[in-house]
Scaffold this motif. Structure first.
Motif, PDB file in Angstrom:
ATOM      1  N   VAL A 328       0.845  -1.193   0.000  1.00 16.03           N
ATOM      2  CA  VAL A 328       0.000   0.000   0.000  1.00 16.03           C
ATOM      3  C   VAL A 328       0.878   1.240   0.000  1.00 16.03           C
ATOM      4  CG1 VAL A 328      -1.813  -1.195   1.288  1.00 16.03           C
ATOM      5  CG2 VAL A 328      -0.136   0.160   2.525  1.00 16.03           C
ATOM      6  N   HIS A 329       0.259   2.366  -0.301  1.00 15.57           N
ATOM      7  CA  HIS A 329       0.940   3.651  -0.307  1.00 15.57           C
ATOM      8  C   HIS A 329       1.527   3.912   1.083  1.00 15.57           C
ATOM      9  CE1 HIS A 329       1.732   7.868  -0.768  1.00 15.57           C
ATOM     10  NE2 HIS A 329       1.209   7.911  -1.976  1.00 15.57           N
ATOM     11  N   PRO A 330       2.814   4.295   1.179  1.00 20.00           N
ATOM     12  CA  PRO A 330       3.448   4.441   2.496  1.00 20.00           C
ATOM     13  C   PRO A 330       2.776   5.454   3.408  1.00 20.00           C
ATOM     14  CG  PRO A 330       4.838   5.365   0.751  1.00 20.00           C
ATOM     15  CD  PRO A 330       3.763   4.568   0.080  1.00 20.00           C
ATOM     16  N   ARG A 331       2.100   6.456   2.809  1.00 14.81           N
ATOM     17  CA  ARG A 331       1.471   7.455   3.692  1.00 14.81           C
ATOM     18  C   ARG A 331       0.316   6.852   4.492  1.00 14.81           C
ATOM     19  NH1 ARG A 331      -1.367  10.270  -1.237  1.00 14.81           N
ATOM     20  NH2 ARG A 331       0.651  11.277  -1.470  1.00 14.81           N
ATOM     21  N   TRP A 332      -0.308   5.778   3.969  1.00 12.34           N
ATOM     22  CA  TRP A 332      -1.452   5.184   4.675  1.00 12.34           C
ATOM     23  C   TRP A 332      -1.020   4.361   5.877  1.00 12.34           C
ATOM     24  CZ3 TRP A 332      -4.602   8.384   3.308  1.00 12.34           C
ATOM     25  CH2 TRP A 332      -4.864   8.714   1.985  1.00 12.34           C
ATOM     26  N   LEU A 333       0.275   4.194   6.069  1.00 10.40           N
ATOM     27  CA  LEU A 333       0.809   3.558   7.273  1.00 10.40           C
ATOM     28  C   LEU A 333       1.447   4.582   8.200  1.00 10.40           C
ATOM     29  CD1 LEU A 333       2.502   0.414   5.656  1.00 10.40           C
ATOM     30  CD2 LEU A 333       0.236   0.572   6.687  1.00 10.40           C
ATOM     31  N   ALA A 334       2.291   5.453   7.631  1.00 12.39           N
ATOM     32  CA  ALA A 334       3.014   6.418   8.462  1.00 12.39           C
ATOM     33  C   ALA A 334       2.078   7.456   9.074  1.00 12.39           C
ATOM     34  CB  ALA A 334       4.099   7.111   7.635  1.00 12.39           C
ATOM     35  N   MET A 335       1.085   7.915   8.314  1.00  9.66           N
ATOM     36  CA  MET A 335       0.182   8.940   8.851  1.00  9.66           C
ATOM     37  C   MET A 335      -0.616   8.445  10.056  1.00  9.66           C
ATOM     38  SD  MET A 335      -1.209  10.903   5.440  1.00  9.66           S
ATOM     39  CE  MET A 335      -2.444  11.811   6.386  1.00  9.66           C
ATOM     40  N   PRO A 336      -1.345   7.324   9.956  1.00  7.32           N
ATOM     41  CA  PRO A 336      -2.073   6.864  11.156  1.00  7.32           C
ATOM     42  C   PRO A 336      -1.137   6.425  12.279  1.00  7.32           C
ATOM     43  CG  PRO A 336      -2.266   5.257   9.382  1.00  7.32           C
ATOM     44  CD  PRO A 336      -1.651   6.490   8.782  1.00  7.32           C
ATOM     45  N   THR A 338       1.918   7.739  13.183  1.00  6.02           N
ATOM     46  CA  THR A 338       2.369   8.917  13.930  1.00  6.02           C
ATOM     47  C   THR A 338       1.206   9.601  14.642  1.00  6.02           C
ATOM     48  OG1 THR A 338       2.214  10.184  11.863  1.00  6.02           O
ATOM     49  CG2 THR A 338       4.396   9.354  12.490  1.00  6.02           C
ATOM     50  N   ALA A 339       0.030   9.623  14.001  1.00 10.85           N
ATOM     51  CA  ALA A 339      -1.137  10.238  14.643  1.00 10.85           C
ATOM     52  C   ALA A 339      -1.536   9.474  15.896  1.00 10.85           C
ATOM     53  CB  ALA A 339      -2.308  10.297  13.663  1.00 10.85           C
ATOM     54  N   LEU A 340      -1.459   8.137  15.855  1.00  9.54           N
ATOM     55  CA  LEU A 340      -1.822   7.329  17.019  1.00  9.54           C
ATOM     56  C   LEU A 340      -0.820   7.532  18.157  1.00  9.54           C
ATOM     57  CD1 LEU A 340      -3.828   5.314  18.147  1.00  9.54           C
ATOM     58  CD2 LEU A 340      -2.469   3.461  17.161  1.00  9.54           C
ATOM     59  N   VAL A 341       0.455   7.710  17.825  1.00  3.22           N
ATOM     60  CA  VAL A 341       1.445   8.033  18.856  1.00  3.22           C
ATOM     61  C   VAL A 341       1.079   9.341  19.545  1.00  3.22           C
ATOM     62  CG1 VAL A 341       3.844   8.724  19.245  1.00  3.22           C
ATOM     63  CG2 VAL A 341       3.344   6.736  17.834  1.00  3.22           C
ATOM     64  N   SER A 342       0.680  10.337  18.753  1.00  3.89           N
ATOM     65  CA  SER A 342       0.272  11.616  19.337  1.00  3.89           C
ATOM     66  C   SER A 342      -0.946  11.448  20.241  1.00  3.89           C
ATOM     67  CB  SER A 342      -0.019  12.634  18.236  1.00  3.89           C
ATOM     68  OG  SER A 342      -0.363  13.892  18.780  1.00  3.89           O
ATOM     69  N   VAL A 343      -1.935  10.681  19.794  1.00  7.52           N
ATOM     70  CA  VAL A 343      -3.137  10.439  20.599  1.00  7.52           C
ATOM     71  C   VAL A 343      -2.772   9.792  21.927  1.00  7.52           C
ATOM     72  CG1 VAL A 343      -5.253   9.053  20.747  1.00  7.52           C
ATOM     73  CG2 VAL A 343      -4.739  10.317  18.657  1.00  7.52           C
ATOM     74  N   SER A 344      -1.856   8.823  21.892  1.00  4.54           N
ATOM     75  CA  SER A 344      -1.469   8.128  23.128  1.00  4.54           C
ATOM     76  C   SER A 344      -0.802   9.089  24.108  1.00  4.54           C
ATOM     77  CB  SER A 344      -0.528   6.969  22.801  1.00  4.54           C
ATOM     78  OG  SER A 344       0.737   7.422  22.373  1.00  4.54           O
ATOM     79  N   LEU A 368       0.499   3.647  22.261  1.00  5.23           N
ATOM     80  CA  LEU A 368       1.810   4.160  21.869  1.00  5.23           C
ATOM     81  C   LEU A 368       2.585   3.111  21.071  1.00  5.23           C
ATOM     82  CD1 LEU A 368       4.027   6.317  22.054  1.00  5.23           C
ATOM     83  CD2 LEU A 368       4.693   5.338  24.256  1.00  5.23           C
ATOM     84  N   GLY A 369       2.570   1.871  21.530  1.00  4.32           N
ATOM     85  CA  GLY A 369       3.257   0.804  20.812  1.00  4.32           C
ATOM     86  C   GLY A 369       2.622   0.491  19.474  1.00  4.32           C
ATOM     87  N   ALA A 370       1.281   0.513  19.420  1.00  6.56           N
ATOM     88  CA  ALA A 370       0.589   0.245  18.161  1.00  6.56           C
ATOM     89  C   ALA A 370       0.940   1.297  17.117  1.00  6.56           C
ATOM     90  CB  ALA A 370      -0.922   0.207  18.395  1.00  6.56           C
ATOM     91  N   GLY A 371       0.968   2.558  17.521  1.00 10.17           N
ATOM     92  CA  GLY A 371       1.351   3.606  16.590  1.00 10.17           C
ATOM     93  C   GLY A 371       2.788   3.466  16.141  1.00 10.17           C
ATOM     94  N   SER A 372       3.684   3.091  17.060  1.00 14.63           N
ATOM     95  CA  SER A 372       5.100   2.947  16.723  1.00 14.63           C
ATOM     96  C   SER A 372       5.327   1.873  15.672  1.00 14.63           C
ATOM     97  CB  SER A 372       5.906   2.612  17.988  1.00 14.63           C
ATOM     98  OG  SER A 372       5.861   3.667  18.928  1.00 14.63           O
ATOM     99  N   ALA A 373       4.536   0.798  15.701  1.00 14.92           N
ATOM    100  CA  ALA A 373       4.702  -0.288  14.742  1.00 14.92           C
ATOM    101  C   ALA A 373       4.513   0.189  13.311  1.00 14.92           C
ATOM    102  CB  ALA A 373       3.714  -1.413  15.053  1.00 14.92           C
ATOM    103  N   PHE A 374       3.647   1.186  13.115  1.00 18.31           N
ATOM    104  CA  PHE A 374       3.358   1.691  11.774  1.00 18.31           C
ATOM    105  C   PHE A 374       4.079   3.009  11.486  1.00 18.31           C
ATOM    106  CE2 PHE A 374      -0.116  -1.112  12.843  1.00 18.31           C
ATOM    107  CZ  PHE A 374      -0.273  -1.850  11.683  1.00 18.31           C
ATOM    108  N   MET A 375       5.045   3.362  12.313  1.00 14.86           N
ATOM    109  CA  MET A 375       5.746   4.635  12.153  1.00 14.86           C
ATOM    110  C   MET A 375       7.188   4.432  11.712  1.00 14.86           C
ATOM    111  SD  MET A 375       6.210   7.607  15.068  1.00 14.86           S
ATOM    112  CE  MET A 375       7.121   6.549  16.213  1.00 14.86           C
TER     113      MET A 375
END
Length: 493
Positions: A328-336, A338-344, A368-375
């Motif tokens: 998939v397009h890399p932005r569809w992984l990096a964007m959510p 990093t956003a999830l890290v911010s939410v945490s 925080l860990g879930a967001g990091s996996a996709f960041m």
């Protein structure tokens, strides 16, 4: 099947050493009070145990990446691993060696950082040069997951070892691991083709002095109350870095930093984004650990265990992130991600009150860990996927250097903000009450103010990582995805 045909074995061998050096970036955090008490030194001296490592790790990265191109990433990695392992033993024996114990420890940590700097770019270079582009995303996602897990597991390992055999063992434990990692790399990592580079000595001097000036100034700034000489040091470093960039444009032979790499859009954008990620990854744990130990009254081990859900989530989701990175397009992984890290982090900030719910704190840790996996993985993949093999070492060095600069910025900024917010919330005596105690609970009358100060501080890394979210939107898909999309459009027409 040969090693060249199965690069995964080489990657696993490299990851063992890579994980070890990344853990040492954060493992000392929970050990500082014990080191200070055991060696009977002041706070400024014990801060240098971490500062020396960060300085000698960050400064040479541009140079060590190019060394891998010239002499082979396997050879440079093994040299760095040997230096790192031997210096780890020196750290653990610092108080038994002749001379000042704290001086021995700081010197050994500086050598340790140099070993880590030699190793880090080679891991990315081997991935870039041994994996085909169609499967490189999965390999880089694993590399990124290791970076994310290490940033979380460092405090956890530090807490367990400090409360158990003692602070010396956060370094001594590296020795058997380093020996196993050396043998694994010697056997499994292939010898790759080297490129006959001319060596840019002026680039080495200008970049080294410039990086040292900036990093040293930032690391010392909050300790020295941002004295005039600190700003002079930072300014001089910036001037040397500017001279370095100018020299790279004038060098008619082979510059240390091929500026044409920044014409690759994804490389440029990913380097900008990783500064924000490094800023957040290093800075976010400082207020969290202070809150857990000073307000919640947790021991180093207990506070470190609060990060376990993060490590578990990153480990479980890393494989999924790796598979998706190639599809998939890399932005569809990096964007959510990093956003999830911010939410945490915003959730952590909202929970920072005396008597906070342990359950909700664990939820924040998991997010925080879930967001990091996709960041981490998608960003590293995006940065290096289109690099030519001849420049893979230089590109990896640049990427890791920018990540480390972001880490130094985050550490310095968060430390400064903590001091300012404690002073504002608790008054002149607040810093002494909270800043020196990391395992004893504060009096109830001070807990509200201290919690508010930590929550306000955490807002800085929570906001910084949103910059990476915005930059991730600028990523373009890798070539093989663009070709696949073109085929779909052609068949549809």
């Amino acid at each position: 099947m040969t090693q060249e045909q199965n690069p995964w074995r080489a990657l696993w061998a490299l990851i063992l050493g890579f994980f070890m050096i990344l853990i040492d970036t954060t493992i000392v955090t929970v050990a500082n009070p014990s080191i200070q008490s055991s060696l009977n030194v002041d706070t400024n001296a014990v801060i240098w145990v971490t500062s020396a490592y960060l300085l000698t790790y960050a400064v040479p990265l541009l140079i060590t990446g190019r060394l891998g191109d010239r002499y082979g990433p396997r050879r440079i990695y093994l040299v760095g691993l040997a230096i790192f392992t031997l210096s780890s033993l020196m750290c653990g024996l610092a108080d038994t060696l002749p001379g000042s114990a704290i001086g021995n420890l700081i010197a050994a940590r500086a050598i340790q950082g140099l070993g880590a700097s030699l190793m880090t770019p080679q891991t990315m270079a081997v991935i870039t040069r041994t994996f085909p582009s169609s499967s490189r995303g999965g390999a880089m996602a694993l590399w990124g997951a290791v970076a994310g897990i290490a940033s979380i597991a460092g405090p956890l390992a530090g807490g367990v070892l400090v409360d158990g055999p003692g602070w010396e063992w956060i370094f001594i434990v590296n020795v058997p691991i380093g020996i196993v990692a050396f043998v694994a790399a010697w056997v499994l990592v292939p010898r790759l083709e080297t490129h006959a580079h001319s060596f840019d000595w002026w680039g080495v001097v200008l970049s080294g002095v410039g990086m040292f000036g900036v990093v040293f100034g930032l690391q010392e700034g909050h300790v020295q109350d941002w004295a005039a000489w600190v700003w002079v040091c930072i300014g001089a470093g910036v001037m040397f870095l500017g001279a370095f960039v100018w020299w790279q444009t004038r060098n008619t032979q082979e510059p240390l930093l091929p500026l044409e790499l920044f014409r690759i859009r994804n490389f440029s954008v990913a380097n900008a984004a990783i500064v924000a990620v490094g800023f957040t990854a290093t800075g976010m744990f400082i207020p969290i650990v202070y809150f857990l130990q000073v307000v919640m009254g947790m021991t180093p081990t207990q506070s470190a265990l609060m990060t376990a859900p993060s490590a578990l989530a990153t480990l479980v989701l890393a494989r999924l992130a790796g598979r998706l990175t190639d599809r998939v397009h890399p932005r569809w992984l990096a964007m959510p991600g990093t956003a999830l890290v911010s939410v945490s982090l915003w959730l952590y900030a909202a929970l920072m009150r005396p008597g906070a719910s342990i359950g909700w704190l664990l939820v924040a840790s998991f997010l925080l860990g879930a967001g990091s996996a996709f960041m981490w993985g998608p960003m590293a993949t995006t940065a290096t996927r289109d690099l030519p093999p001849r420049s893979s070492g230089a590109g990896s060095g640049v990427y890791n250097a920018t990540r480390q600069v972001g880490s130094v910025l985050g550490s310095a900024a968060v430390a400064t903000l903590i001091a300012a917010r404690i002073s504002a919330e608790l008054g002149a005596g607040g810093a002494a009450s909270g800043g020196e105690s990391t395992s004893l609970q504060l009096p109830a009358a001070l807990q509200d103010g201290f919690s508010t100060a930590m929550a306000q501080t955490l807002a800085l890394p929570a906001t910084a990582v949103l910059v990476a979210t915005a930059l991730s939107a600028l990523f373009i898909p890798p070539r093989h995805l663009r070709e696949a999309e073109a085929e779909v459009r052609l068949s549809a027409s």
